[in-house]
Design a protein around this motif. Structure first.
Motif, short mmCIF file in Angstrom:
data_model
loop_
_atom_site.label_atom_id
_atom_site.label_comp_id
_atom_site.label_asym_id
_atom_site.label_seq_id
_atom_site.Cartn_x
_atom_site.Cartn_y
_atom_site.Cartn_z
N ALA A 251 0.83 -1.21 0.00
CA ALA A 251 0.00 0.00 0.00
C ALA A 251 0.86 1.26 0.00
CB ALA A 251 -0.93 -0.01 1.22
N VAL A 252 1.88 1.29 0.84
CA VAL A 252 2.77 2.46 0.90
C VAL A 252 3.55 2.60 -0.40
CG1 VAL A 252 4.73 3.51 2.10
CG2 VAL A 252 2.96 2.32 3.41
N GLY A 253 3.99 1.46 -0.96
CA GLY A 253 4.71 1.49 -2.23
C GLY A 253 3.87 2.07 -3.35
N ILE A 254 2.60 1.72 -3.39
CA ILE A 254 1.69 2.23 -4.42
C ILE A 254 1.52 3.74 -4.29
CG2 ILE A 254 -0.72 2.25 -5.19
CD1 ILE A 254 -0.77 -0.78 -4.56
N ILE A 255 1.39 4.23 -3.06
CA ILE A 255 1.28 5.68 -2.84
C ILE A 255 2.55 6.39 -3.33
CG2 ILE A 255 1.14 7.48 -1.07
CD1 ILE A 255 -0.56 5.52 0.59
N CYS A 256 3.70 5.80 -3.07
CA CYS A 256 4.98 6.41 -3.47
C CYS A 256 5.11 6.51 -4.99
CB CYS A 256 6.15 5.60 -2.91
SG CYS A 256 6.34 5.73 -1.12
N ILE A 257 4.69 5.47 -5.73
CA ILE A 257 4.84 5.53 -7.19
C ILE A 257 3.74 6.35 -7.84
CG2 ILE A 257 6.11 3.35 -7.37
CD1 ILE A 257 3.56 1.99 -8.24
N SER A 258 2.64 6.59 -7.12
CA SER A 258 1.53 7.34 -7.70
C SER A 258 1.87 8.81 -7.91
CB SER A 258 0.29 7.24 -6.80
OG SER A 258 -0.17 5.91 -6.75
N ILE A 259 2.82 9.35 -7.12
CA ILE A 259 3.18 10.76 -7.28
C ILE A 259 4.17 10.96 -8.42
CG2 ILE A 259 2.80 11.19 -4.83
CD1 ILE A 259 5.82 11.33 -4.47
N PHE A 260 4.75 9.87 -8.93
CA PHE A 260 5.78 9.98 -9.96
C PHE A 260 5.28 10.66 -11.25
CE2 PHE A 260 8.06 8.02 -13.61
CZ PHE A 260 9.28 8.64 -13.41
N PRO A 261 4.12 10.24 -11.82
CA PRO A 261 3.65 10.91 -13.05
C PRO A 261 3.44 12.41 -12.87
CG PRO A 261 2.42 8.88 -12.68
CD PRO A 261 3.21 9.15 -11.43
N ILE A 262 3.05 12.82 -11.68
CA ILE A 262 2.83 14.24 -11.41
C ILE A 262 4.17 14.99 -11.48
CG2 ILE A 262 1.81 15.91 -9.81
CD1 ILE A 262 -0.09 13.70 -10.92
N LEU A 263 5.20 14.42 -10.88
CA LEU A 263 6.52 15.05 -10.89
C LEU A 263 7.09 15.14 -12.30
CD1 LEU A 263 8.09 13.29 -7.75
CD2 LEU A 263 7.10 15.58 -7.88
N VAL A 264 6.90 14.08 -13.08
CA VAL A 264 7.41 14.07 -14.46
C VAL A 264 6.68 15.09 -15.32
CG1 VAL A 264 7.64 12.68 -16.56
CG2 VAL A 264 8.15 11.66 -14.34
N LYS A 265 5.38 15.21 -15.10
CA LYS A 265 4.55 16.12 -15.90
C LYS A 265 4.92 17.58 -15.67
CE LYS A 265 1.36 16.95 -18.90
NZ LYS A 265 1.60 16.63 -20.32
N LEU A 266 5.64 17.89 -14.60
CA LEU A 266 6.08 19.26 -14.37
C LEU A 266 7.07 19.72 -15.44
CD1 LEU A 266 6.59 19.16 -10.48
CD2 LEU A 266 4.70 20.22 -11.73
N ASN A 267 7.68 18.76 -16.16
CA ASN A 267 8.58 19.06 -17.27
C ASN A 267 9.79 19.91 -16.86
OD1 ASN A 267 7.35 17.74 -19.57
ND2 ASN A 267 5.72 19.26 -19.44
N LEU A 268 10.31 19.65 -15.68
CA LEU A 268 11.48 20.39 -15.21
C LEU A 268 12.78 19.81 -15.75
CD1 LEU A 268 10.40 20.97 -11.50
CD2 LEU A 268 10.27 22.58 -13.41
N THR A 269 12.73 18.56 -16.22
CA THR A 269 13.89 17.91 -16.85
C THR A 269 13.39 17.04 -18.00
OG1 THR A 269 13.72 16.03 -15.32
CG2 THR A 269 15.22 17.80 -14.69
N PRO A 270 14.22 16.75 -19.00
CA PRO A 270 13.81 15.86 -20.09
C PRO A 270 13.44 14.48 -19.57
CG PRO A 270 15.84 17.02 -20.66
CD PRO A 270 15.58 17.29 -19.21
N GLY A 271 12.52 13.80 -20.26
CA GLY A 271 12.00 12.52 -19.79
C GLY A 271 13.06 11.45 -19.62
N LEU A 272 13.96 11.31 -20.59
CA LEU A 272 14.96 10.25 -20.54
C LEU A 272 15.98 10.51 -19.44
CD1 LEU A 272 15.67 7.62 -21.96
CD2 LEU A 272 17.12 8.92 -23.54
N ILE A 273 16.43 11.74 -19.32
CA ILE A 273 17.42 12.06 -18.29
C ILE A 273 16.80 11.98 -16.90
CG2 ILE A 273 17.19 14.56 -17.99
CD1 ILE A 273 20.48 12.70 -18.65
N SER A 274 15.50 12.26 -16.82
CA SER A 274 14.78 12.11 -15.56
C SER A 274 14.80 10.66 -15.09
CB SER A 274 13.34 12.59 -15.72
OG SER A 274 12.57 12.30 -14.57
#
Length: 305
Positions: free
Chosen positions: A25-48
């Motif tokens: 359950a905790v692991g799922i919560i941790c990975i759920s925020i990942f798409p939000i962080l990536v979508k901020l577009n602060l770094t290129p996708g591959l280098i991220s």
């Protein structure tokens, strides 16, 4: 201070890893925020994706060496763990690109088609073939996917890069889940995660260099996001999920991971103001329901006597 925080983090991780369901359950919560962080577009996708693996590796490698938790059981297990790491690294890389070029909701839901690809792979390569329920669930999931991305996309065959990468991410994720379950039957979680992370880092680093991705020059917010991805979304999340995979049925883990798609969609709507139409909501629900059907064990259509 950093070493103290690292020790506290691993101690908390150890406590959580004594309870597989809580860990999942905790692991799922941790990975759920990942798409939000990536979508901020602060770094290129591959280098991220590269820094996500590299930062996690910086923490886990000295920890397993100091605590003597790095235990190799066989050369075959090491080789499979390396392959697993490369596959997972590619999965995260293409998923990042899919997120940045579409929406966190669409990319996450398409990636969560992975249980369907697991069944297809089992049908093609394993003796234990999928049952009737799998094919019924697959049809329902595909209908949900069509609703999610829109009929026009399929009628015009306008499959853009984001769509293709979202589906490809699900395929790579399926390969990773199948391989990791097999490996974790003979190898401890910490050893597997260490080999997998280092392999992912090397593969993504080489790929980023080949595509001339920038390794520096990010804003303070960009670096902070990379650190959170590495420690929370990768190291903590996947230690917990790998532990759950080792001690729980793979089907239950896979179904539970579908919660990530729902939670990520809610967060994207709340934090990123992503527009979610009624058709997308219905499509997402149908897609998740279809995948759930693939794990239903009792035959839904009983043969006539």
């Amino acid at each position: 201070m950093v070493l103290k925080l690292t020790f506290v983090g691993f101690k908390l991780n150890h406590v959580l890893m004594t309870k597989p369901r809580i860990a999942l359950a905790v692991g799922i919560i941790c990975i759920s925020i990942f798409p939000i962080l990536v979508k901020l577009n602060l770094t290129p996708g591959l280098i991220s994706a590269f820094y996500r693996m590299a930062i996690a590796s910086v923490f886990i490698v000295p920890y397993v060496l100091i605590t003597k938790q790095f235990k190799v059981t066989s050369k075959k297990a090491v080789l499979l763990s390396v392959i697993c790491g490369v596959v997972f690294g590619l999965d995260v890389g293409v998923w990042n690109i899919a997120i940045q070029q579409s929406t966190a909701t669409q990319a996450t839901l398409l990636t969560n088609l992975s249980p369907v690809w697991v069944g297809v792979g089992a049908f093609l390569f394993l003796k234990d073939k999928p049952k009737q329920n799998f094919w019924m669930g697959t049809i329902v999931a595909i209908i949900g996917m069509v609703l999610l991305v829109g009929f026009e996309l399929f009628l015009n065959f306008d499959f853009n890069l984001a769509f293709i990468f979202g589906v490809l991410s699900g395929m790579l994720y399926a390969i990773y889940m199948l391989l990791s379950k097999h490996i974790l039957e003979d190898m401890e979680v910490m050893t597997f995660m260490t080999i997998s992370l280092v392999s992912s880092t090397i593969a993504l680093g080489a790929l980023s260099y080949a595509f001339n991705e920038p390794f520096t020059g990010f804003s303070d917010a960009g670096w902070l996001v990379l650190v959170v991805q590495g420690i929370v979304c990768q190291l903590l999340a996947w230690l917990l999920i790998s532990f759950a995979t080792k001690h729980m049925r793979a089907t239950r883990v896979s179904v539970s991971l579908l919660g990530q798609a729902v939670l990520a969609s809610i967060l994207a709507w709340w934090l990123l103001d992503e527009q979610v139409s009624l058709q997308m909501v219905i499509g997402g629900i149908v897609l998740l329901f279809g995948i759930r059907l693939t794990f239903y064990e009792k035959p839904m259509l009983k043969p006539k006597v």
